[in-house]
Design an enzyme around this catalytic site. Sequence first.
Site, short mmCIF file in Angstrom:
data_model
loop_
_atom_site.label_atom_id
_atom_site.label_comp_id
_atom_site.label_asym_id
_atom_site.label_seq_id
_atom_site.Cartn_x
_atom_site.Cartn_y
_atom_site.Cartn_z
N HIS A 1 -10.11 0.93 1.89
CA HIS A 1 -9.66 2.31 2.17
C HIS A 1 -10.86 3.24 2.34
O HIS A 1 -10.85 4.13 3.20
CB HIS A 1 -8.81 2.85 1.02
CG HIS A 1 -7.35 2.51 1.12
ND1 HIS A 1 -6.58 2.86 2.20
CD2 HIS A 1 -6.51 1.89 0.27
CE1 HIS A 1 -5.34 2.45 2.00
NE2 HIS A 1 -5.26 1.85 0.84
N GLU B 1 -8.83 -1.34 -2.16
CA GLU B 1 -9.24 0.06 -2.29
C GLU B 1 -10.60 0.32 -1.63
O GLU B 1 -10.82 1.38 -1.02
CB GLU B 1 -9.27 0.49 -3.76
CG GLU B 1 -7.93 0.40 -4.48
CD GLU B 1 -6.78 1.07 -3.75
OE1 GLU B 1 -7.00 2.09 -3.08
OE2 GLU B 1 -5.65 0.54 -3.82
N CYS C 1 0.87 -1.18 0.00
CA CYS C 1 0.00 0.00 0.00
C CYS C 1 0.90 1.22 0.00
O CYS C 1 1.89 1.26 0.74
CB CYS C 1 -0.87 -0.02 1.25
SG CYS C 1 -1.94 1.43 1.40
NI NI Z 1 -3.58 0.97 -0.07
#
Ligand code: NI
Length: 183
Positions: A158, A155, A111
């Site tokens: 996130h 993602e 990441c």
């Molecule tokens: Ni990431």
Amino acid sequence: MKLPKINILDEKNKTLRLTSKNVTFPLSEEDKKLINDIIQYLTMSQIEEYYKKYDLRPGMGLAFIQLGIPKNIFVIVEEVDEEEFKNYVIINPKMISHSEELIYVGEGEGCLSVNREVEGIVPRYARMRVSYQDIDGNQQEIRVREDISVAFQHEMDHLNGILFVDKIDKNNPFKDREKMREI
Ligand code: NI
């Protein structure tokens, strides 16, 4: 190619823990520019000439929240052939369905907000179907599998304030490995 100036938040930054919100259309010019900057940044980070020149860590995905903006937008740039890239711009995503089968990335997930080596397994669905809006606000649906399925789940986490490191059992980083397929 010129490297776009973007500032990626580090995992210690609490903003990364926010839950991102859905966006409305039309997108602002600012958001459109940011999407293009992210595409260019991720592309350059995967090309040797540029990641060496600018000392970049290669990355294939970035969510708006990693730039401090809590909006449900992420970008994935996949290298489909040598220095040939496919872009995914995913806005307001929602998982519709997923496989029973779980997979994990054998070499570990990475990441751009986590600047350290992290050992362990992150269980991910091998396949899933996602609805989302494209850059013009049109409703779309996509079926993703294998590494792109992992990238989408990474993602989408996130957008919910979750980092891949949260999903690794610290006392037993390779827990349940035998129940999943390595990719
Ligand atoms: Ni990431």
